[in-house]
Design a protein around this motif. Structure first.
Motif, PDB file in Angstrom:
ATOM      1  N   GLY A  67       0.833  -1.197   0.000  1.00 33.90           N
ATOM      2  CA  GLY A  67       0.000   0.000   0.000  1.00 33.90           C
ATOM      3  C   GLY A  67       0.865   1.243   0.000  1.00 33.90           C
ATOM      4  N   LYS A  68       0.776   2.033   1.066  1.00 31.03           N
ATOM      5  CA  LYS A  68       1.556   3.266   1.178  1.00 31.03           C
ATOM      6  C   LYS A  68       2.901   3.053   1.872  1.00 31.03           C
ATOM      7  N   LYS A  69       3.195   1.840   2.288  1.00 33.28           N
ATOM      8  CA  LYS A  69       4.471   1.530   2.953  1.00 33.28           C
ATOM      9  C   LYS A  69       5.455   0.999   1.909  1.00 33.28           C
ATOM     10  N   LEU A  70       6.674   1.549   1.930  1.00 36.76           N
ATOM     11  CA  LEU A  70       7.691   1.172   0.967  1.00 36.76           C
ATOM     12  C   LEU A  70       8.984   0.866   1.703  1.00 36.76           C
ATOM     13  N   GLU A  71       9.649  -0.209   1.303  1.00 41.29           N
ATOM     14  CA  GLU A  71      10.931  -0.582   1.873  1.00 41.29           C
ATOM     15  C   GLU A  71      11.873  -0.921   0.721  1.00 41.29           C
TER      16      GLU A  71
END
Length: 190
Positions: A67-71
């Motif tokens: 979703g809106k979390k990026l790693e």
């Protein structure tokens, strides 16, 4: 070793060599319904960076989007983690966290963060049809987009519609990012 470290920092960029072989003509993988260039999932990538004056370097990276979390994780040739960037795409630019695991990389933490900030608009955009700084293939898929000094070209898509080969150009270097594998995120247990 210093050159390798400097170029590995650029690796979170996703990228192509100036003397790469010509690609076959673009072939559409099928109908395009719009959407994100990098939908949620785990992307394993091979990155090749060619500085204007220097030796090309290759390494691997992993991009995980939920979703809106990026790693973003930069990997050494031995698959150990060199650095990790975590970001919440709903937050303003500059709120990402950068962790450096390899002591030799600690002095490059600011460069890694600055490079990521240049790439973030490309990683986080949805369907950018309102933008004037892009071009599309005839089937509607993204072909090129410009963000400040960074120009990105999607050179091909795989049969599932994922960007298979991406070229990034910026003054001083060119990088190619090849998608090696995509995995959907595991289902969350209720």
């Amino acid at each position: 070793m210093k050159n390798f470290i400097a170029f590995a920092c650029l690796g979170l960029a996703l990228v192509a060599c100036q003397s790469s072989p010509p690609l076959p003509p673009y072939e559409s993988p099928g109908p395009y319904s719009g959407g994100e260039l990098f939908p949620s999932g785990i992307y394993q990538q091979k990155i090749r960076i060619q500085p204007r004056n220097g030796t090309a370097r290759e390494f691997r990276g992993v991009l995980r989007r939920d979703g809106k979390k990026l790693e973003v994780i930069g990997l050494s040739p031995f698959s150990t983690s060199l650095f990790r960037i975590r970001d919440d795409l709903s937050q303003p630019l500059g709120k990402e966290s950068v962790e450096v695991f390899e002591p030799a990389f600690a002095r490059y933490a600011d460069r890694i963060a600055a490079f990521y900030q240049a790439l973030r608009p490309l990683l986080s955009h949805r369907d950018p049809s309102e933008r004037k700084d892009l071009s599309r293939y005839p089937d509607g898929r993204l072909h090129q987009i410009q963000a400040a000094e960074l120009e990105m070209s999607v050179l091909g898509y795989d049969p599932s519609g994922f960007a298979k080969m991406i070229e990034l150009r910026r003054p001083g270097w060119t990088a190619n990012v090849e998608l090696m594998e995509y995995s959907p995120l595991p289902r969350k247990k209720p």
